[in-house]
Design an enzyme around this catalytic site. Structure first.
Site, mmCIF file in Angstrom:
data_model
loop_
_atom_site.group_PDB
_atom_site.id
_atom_site.type_symbol
_atom_site.label_atom_id
_atom_site.label_comp_id
_atom_site.label_asym_id
_atom_site.label_seq_id
_atom_site.Cartn_x
_atom_site.Cartn_y
_atom_site.Cartn_z
ATOM 1 C CB THR A 31 53.430 -28.462 -47.917
ATOM 2 O OG1 THR A 31 52.500 -29.529 -48.103
ATOM 3 C CG2 THR A 31 54.343 -28.331 -49.112
ATOM 4 C CB CYS A 32 51.687 -27.314 -42.910
ATOM 5 S SG CYS A 32 51.902 -25.563 -43.254
#
Length: 122
Positions: A31-32
Site C-alpha cells: 500500500t502507499c
C-alpha cells in the site's frame, strides 16, 4: 482505498490471490499509506482467516540491506537507524513479520509504502 470498505476489499484481494497461488507460492501486498488499519491489520486479519498462509519476514532481507536509501519503521515506532533499540524490540515483537513500513524522508520522493509477503504453506 478508504475506511472499512477499503480494508475489506484489500483483504478480499489477498484471499483471492492466495487461493490462486500454488502451495509454496507467495503473494505480495503493498500500500502507499501509513494507516495501520490498511496495512498490518489487513494482513493480520487475512492470516487469521487463512490457516494455509504465513507471513514471511522482510526485515533482514529488505530493510537492513536497503537502510541507507530508505527509512523503515517497526511497530514500536523505531527506525532502522535506532538499531540497538530495534534489536531488543524485534525479537520480542512479531508485528514486524506482518510487513515493513517505509516512511517518507525530507528531500526524498518516495514513501510512505507498506510491504508484506505472504506465503501459501506447502
Amino acid at each position: 482505498m478508504d475506511g472499512i470498505l477499503g480494508t475489506v476489499k484489500s483483504g478480499n484481494m489477498i484471499r483471492s490471490a492466495l487461493s490462486a497461488v500454488r502451495p509454496g507460492g507467495v503473494v505480495v501486498y503493498s500500500t502507499c499509506t501509513l494507516s495501520s488499519s490498511e496495512n498490518y491489520s489487513v494482513v493480520k486479519t487475512v492470516l487469521k482467516e487463512c490457516p494455509e498462509a504465513e507471513p514471511e519476514d522482510l526485515w533482514e532481507e529488505l530493510a537492513v540491506s536497503t537502510s541507507k536509501y530508505f527509512t523503515f519503521f517497526n511497530s514500536g515506532g523505531h527506525t532502522l537507524h535506532d538499531w540497538p533499540l530495534l534489536q531488543q524490540n524485534i525479537m520480542s515483537c512479531n508485528h514486524h513479520r506482518l510487513g515493513i513500513l517505509v516512511v517518507p524522508q525530507p528531500g526524498k520522493t518516495w514513501g510512505p509504502m507498506f510491504l508484506s509477503r505472504i506465503k501459501k504453506k506447502q
